[in-house]
Write an enzyme that holds these catalytic residues in place. Structure first.
Site, PDB file in Angstrom:
ATOM      1  N   ALA A  91       0.853  -1.191   0.000  1.00  0.00           N
ATOM      2  CA  ALA A  91       0.000   0.000   0.000  1.00  0.00           C
ATOM      3  C   ALA A  91       0.885   1.236   0.000  1.00  0.00           C
ATOM      4  O   ALA A  91       2.061   1.183   0.344  1.00  0.00           O
ATOM      5  CB  ALA A  91      -0.887   0.012   1.243  1.00  0.00           C
ATOM      6  N   THR A 108      -2.814   2.235  -5.964  1.00  0.00           N
ATOM      7  CA  THR A 108      -2.287   1.031  -5.303  1.00  0.00           C
ATOM      8  C   THR A 108      -3.289   0.462  -4.301  1.00  0.00           C
ATOM      9  O   THR A 108      -3.562  -0.745  -4.301  1.00  0.00           O
ATOM     10  CB  THR A 108      -0.956   1.370  -4.595  1.00  0.00           C
ATOM     11  OG1 THR A 108       0.016   1.624  -5.591  1.00  0.00           O
ATOM     12  CG2 THR A 108      -0.488   0.218  -3.714  1.00  0.00           C
ATOM     13  N   THR A 135      -6.036  -0.749   8.527  1.00  0.00           N
ATOM     14  CA  THR A 135      -5.702   0.197   9.583  1.00  0.00           C
ATOM     15  C   THR A 135      -6.938   0.607  10.384  1.00  0.00           C
ATOM     16  O   THR A 135      -8.054   0.564   9.863  1.00  0.00           O
ATOM     17  CB  THR A 135      -5.074   1.454   8.931  1.00  0.00           C
ATOM     18  OG1 THR A 135      -5.045   2.502   9.882  1.00  0.00           O
ATOM     19  CG2 THR A 135      -5.892   1.948   7.745  1.00  0.00           C
ATOM     20  N   ASP A 136      -6.701   1.057  11.618  1.00  0.00           N
ATOM     21  CA  ASP A 136      -7.822   1.579  12.418  1.00  0.00           C
ATOM     22  C   ASP A 136      -8.278   2.948  11.908  1.00  0.00           C
ATOM     23  O   ASP A 136      -9.335   3.437  12.305  1.00  0.00           O
ATOM     24  CB  ASP A 136      -7.424   1.678  13.906  1.00  0.00           C
ATOM     25  CG  ASP A 136      -6.226   2.583  14.180  1.00  0.00           C
ATOM     26  OD1 ASP A 136      -5.599   3.080  13.214  1.00  0.00           O
ATOM     27  OD2 ASP A 136      -5.910   2.803  15.361  1.00  0.00           O
ATOM     28  N   GLU A 137      -7.476   3.552  11.003  1.00  0.00           N
ATOM     29  CA  GLU A 137      -7.809   4.910  10.541  1.00  0.00           C
ATOM     30  C   GLU A 137      -9.085   4.927   9.702  1.00  0.00           C
ATOM     31  O   GLU A 137      -9.666   5.995   9.481  1.00  0.00           O
ATOM     32  CB  GLU A 137      -6.621   5.508   9.769  1.00  0.00           C
ATOM     33  CG  GLU A 137      -5.388   5.554  10.649  1.00  0.00           C
ATOM     34  CD  GLU A 137      -4.225   6.362  10.107  1.00  0.00           C
ATOM     35  OE1 GLU A 137      -4.438   7.263   9.295  1.00  0.00           O
ATOM     36  OE2 GLU A 137      -3.088   6.075  10.521  1.00  0.00           O
ATOM     37  N   TYR A 160      -5.572   8.690   2.405  1.00  0.00           N
ATOM     38  CA  TYR A 160      -5.025   7.371   2.777  1.00  0.00           C
ATOM     39  C   TYR A 160      -6.102   6.501   3.411  1.00  0.00           C
ATOM     40  O   TYR A 160      -6.363   5.383   2.956  1.00  0.00           O
ATOM     41  CB  TYR A 160      -3.846   7.536   3.756  1.00  0.00           C
ATOM     42  CG  TYR A 160      -3.488   6.251   4.487  1.00  0.00           C
ATOM     43  CD1 TYR A 160      -2.979   5.156   3.797  1.00  0.00           C
ATOM     44  CD2 TYR A 160      -3.676   6.124   5.870  1.00  0.00           C
ATOM     45  CE1 TYR A 160      -2.658   3.966   4.463  1.00  0.00           C
ATOM     46  CE2 TYR A 160      -3.359   4.948   6.536  1.00  0.00           C
ATOM     47  CZ  TYR A 160      -2.853   3.867   5.830  1.00  0.00           C
ATOM     48  OH  TYR A 160      -2.549   2.693   6.484  1.00  0.00           O
ATOM     49  N   SER A 163      -8.860   5.453   1.078  1.00  0.00           N
ATOM     50  CA  SER A 163      -8.482   4.412   0.116  1.00  0.00           C
ATOM     51  C   SER A 163      -8.401   3.048   0.805  1.00  0.00           C
ATOM     52  O   SER A 163      -8.760   2.021   0.229  1.00  0.00           O
ATOM     53  CB  SER A 163      -7.165   4.759  -0.584  1.00  0.00           C
ATOM     54  OG  SER A 163      -6.083   4.733   0.328  1.00  0.00           O
ATOM     55  N   LYS A 164      -7.937   3.031   2.061  1.00  0.00           N
ATOM     56  CA  LYS A 164      -7.895   1.755   2.800  1.00  0.00           C
ATOM     57  C   LYS A 164      -9.326   1.294   3.093  1.00  0.00           C
ATOM     58  O   LYS A 164      -9.628   0.092   3.037  1.00  0.00           O
ATOM     59  CB  LYS A 164      -7.108   1.900   4.107  1.00  0.00           C
ATOM     60  CG  LYS A 164      -5.614   2.098   3.939  1.00  0.00           C
ATOM     61  CD  LYS A 164      -4.887   0.932   3.283  1.00  0.00           C
ATOM     62  CE  LYS A 164      -4.812  -0.301   4.129  1.00  0.00           C
ATOM     63  NZ  LYS A 164      -3.942  -1.340   3.517  1.00  0.00           N
ATOM     64  N   LYS A 199       7.520   8.493   9.189  1.00  0.00           N
ATOM     65  CA  LYS A 199       6.490   8.315  10.226  1.00  0.00           C
ATOM     66  C   LYS A 199       7.042   8.854  11.544  1.00  0.00           C
ATOM     67  O   LYS A 199       8.267   8.915  11.746  1.00  0.00           O
ATOM     68  CB  LYS A 199       6.132   6.833  10.372  1.00  0.00           C
ATOM     69  CG  LYS A 199       5.721   6.168   9.064  1.00  0.00           C
ATOM     70  CD  LYS A 199       4.274   6.401   8.709  1.00  0.00           C
ATOM     71  CE  LYS A 199       3.938   6.041   7.262  1.00  0.00           C
ATOM     72  NZ  LYS A 199       4.166   4.687   6.878  1.00  0.00           N
ATOM     73  N   PRO A 215       9.663  18.167  14.647  1.00  0.00           N
ATOM     74  CA  PRO A 215       8.387  18.807  14.315  1.00  0.00           C
ATOM     75  C   PRO A 215       7.197  18.082  14.941  1.00  0.00           C
ATOM     76  O   PRO A 215       6.984  16.890  14.706  1.00  0.00           O
ATOM     77  CB  PRO A 215       8.332  18.702  12.784  1.00  0.00           C
ATOM     78  CG  PRO A 215       9.204  17.541  12.444  1.00  0.00           C
ATOM     79  CD  PRO A 215      10.202  17.370  13.528  1.00  0.00           C
ATOM     80  N   TYR A 217       3.058  18.280  15.197  1.00  0.00           N
ATOM     81  CA  TYR A 217       1.924  18.956  14.551  1.00  0.00           C
ATOM     82  C   TYR A 217       0.977  19.541  15.601  1.00  0.00           C
ATOM     83  O   TYR A 217       0.653  18.875  16.597  1.00  0.00           O
ATOM     84  CB  TYR A 217       1.125  17.977  13.688  1.00  0.00           C
ATOM     85  CG  TYR A 217       1.903  17.359  12.533  1.00  0.00           C
ATOM     86  CD1 TYR A 217       3.140  17.867  12.120  1.00  0.00           C
ATOM     87  CD2 TYR A 217       1.377  16.261  11.843  1.00  0.00           C
ATOM     88  CE1 TYR A 217       3.827  17.295  11.054  1.00  0.00           C
ATOM     89  CE2 TYR A 217       2.061  15.689  10.780  1.00  0.00           C
ATOM     90  CZ  TYR A 217       3.292  16.202  10.397  1.00  0.00           C
ATOM     91  OH  TYR A 217       3.970  15.627   9.350  1.00  0.00           O
ATOM     92  N   HIS A 295      -6.681  16.387  10.702  1.00  0.00           N
ATOM     93  CA  HIS A 295      -5.896  15.564  11.644  1.00  0.00           C
ATOM     94  C   HIS A 295      -6.816  14.861  12.657  1.00  0.00           C
ATOM     95  O   HIS A 295      -7.435  15.519  13.493  1.00  0.00           O
ATOM     96  CB  HIS A 295      -4.916  16.489  12.376  1.00  0.00           C
ATOM     97  CG  HIS A 295      -3.811  15.785  13.073  1.00  0.00           C
ATOM     98  ND1 HIS A 295      -2.779  16.456  13.678  1.00  0.00           N
ATOM     99  CD2 HIS A 295      -3.557  14.463  13.261  1.00  0.00           C
ATOM    100  CE1 HIS A 295      -1.945  15.590  14.209  1.00  0.00           C
ATOM    101  NE2 HIS A 295      -2.405  14.377  13.970  1.00  0.00           N
TER     102      HIS A 295
END
Ligand code: NAD
Ligand code: TYD
Length: 354
Positions: A91, A108, A135-137, A160, A163-164, A199, A215, A217, A295
């Site tokens: 992926a 993909t 993913t849990d997302e 992302y 698409s998952k 990541k 950085p 966020y 986010h």
């Protein structure tokens, strides 16, 4: 499960999974014939992640460089290696890239998964399982309370995760419509060796080691549920072996941490392992930068189903896992330098003008 096709085996989790299967899963010589890794080797795919495996397991590990969007290439590999099991990792996996350049994610993650399912449908007499790694997302964002269960409605925020989510729906649809034997797992954030340093955790480890800006966020209050990669690999293998076909299993570490606390933990450990020559603290390198659009505030997995039905439990705590991870990055400067001279550095430079 004699001839297992692993897609995306040269990436972070895929490489750890191939190593886990061959080295730690208890799989004996007579239990399988071959593990075949199909990977396009995008910027995130690194053959070095599986260095030495072919030599250590002669005639058991095979690498095929191919695009999962190329149906003919995948079909040919499935036939040539007499594949009977597919474990699908390949992926595009980085949320920030999906915001900047979503195209490859649609290709993909959606088209590629569709292609694999079509090949599976063609060979349904010989293929006995398709395990889809997700993913849990896909569930979107939680507020301060509650957990994602397998019943939580999908509500993805980024290209992302959208698409998952689409790929998960396709896998489920192929089970319901064509009766294909599938299992799906939705896992929380992984960390560990071989993770590409775009990541959060590897980025912070390497920047903190080199005394560069860290950085964070927004205000650093977003929460992720962290799981050491080998615990994820073990869960996938358990689901493939004992999970009910057609079912989804959530995987998570019951380890919720605010981003700022993850970053400070990495700084503190590194300060002990490699004190700064000026006696300063790496926390002083933290910079709060512009927040990611859309986010997600909080992810937290309820993995009761996996624990109760299959008896899975993570082995690593965040404390043990993060120390192992930091040690791995420090002990592998060759890997780090080769990764950093390529795509990683130019992406970071574009992001933060450093
Ligand atoms: P990664 O980006 O490190 O690796 C992805 C691999 O897929 C790379 O080796 C890449 O070369 C390969 N690939 C990309 N496009 C391809 C294509 N068109 N054809 C063939 N190969 C291709 O990703 P990862 O972090 O190892 O994630 C693996 C899977 O696990 C993904 O499906 C991801 O959605 C899922 N996941 C990741 C996490 C996490 O925290 N990293 C958590 C839950 C689920
Ligand atoms: P990431 O590792 O990209 O995983 P995901 O977005 O899939 O959860 O990011 C983890 C968290 O860390 C997320 O809330 C975004 C944040 N983050 C930063 O604060 N700084 C960074 O440089 C990166 C890459 C992420």
């Amino acid at each position: 499960m004699k001839n297992i096709l692993v897609t995306g085996g040269s990436g972070f989790i895929g490489a750890n999974f191939v190593r886990y299967l061959l080295e730690d899963s208890g799989l004996r010589d007579k239990d399988y014939n071959r593990i075949v890794n199909i990977d396009l080797l995008t910027y995130a795919g690194n053959p070095e992640n599986l260095d030495g495996v072919k030599e250590k397991f002669p005639g058991r590990y095979f690498f095929e460089q191919a695009d999962i969007c190329d149906a003919k290439a995948v079909d040919d590999i499935v036939i040539r290696h007499q594949i009977d099991t597919i474990c699908h990792f390949a992926a595009e996996s980085h949320v920030d890239r999906s915001i900047a350049e979503p195209d490859a994610f649609i290709n993909t993650n959606i088209r590629g998964t569709f292609n694999l399912l079509e090949v599976f449908r063609k060979h349904q007499d010989t293929i006995e399982l398709f395990h889809h790694v997700s993913t849990d997302e896909v569930y979107g964002s939680l507020g301060a309370k509650g957990y994602f269960t397998e019943q939580t409605p999908y509500d993805p925020s980024s290209p992302y995760s959208a698409s998952k989510a689409a790929s998960d729906h396709l896998v489920r649809a192929y089970h319901r419509t064509y009766g294909l034997p599938v299992t799906i797992s939705n896992c929380s954030n992984n960390y560990g060796p071989y993770q590409f340093p775009e990541k959060l955790i590897p980025l912070i480890i390497l920047n903190a080691f080199e005394e560069k800006t860290l950085p964070v966020y927004g205000k650093g209050i977003n929460i992720r549920d962290w799981l050491y990669v080998t615990d994820h690999c073990r869960a996938i293998w358990m689901i493939m072996n004992h999970g009910k076909r057609g079912e989804t299993y959530n995987i998570g570490g019951r380890c919720e941490l605010k981003n700022i606390d993850v970053v400070k933990t990495v700084c503190n450990i590194l300060d002990k392992m490699k004190p700064l020559t000026n006696g300063g603290l790496r926390q002083d390198l933290i910079r709060f930068v512009k927040d990611r659009p859309g986010h997600d505030l909080r992810y937290a997995i309820d993995c009761t189903k996996l624990e109760n039905e299959l008896g899975w439990k993570p082995v690593e705590t965040f404390e043990t896992g993060i120390k192992k991870t930091i040690t791995w990055y420090l002990e592998n400067p060759g890997w780090v330098n080769r990764v950093k001279t390529g795509e990683y550095q130019s992406w970071i430079d574009r992001q933060y003008d450093v």
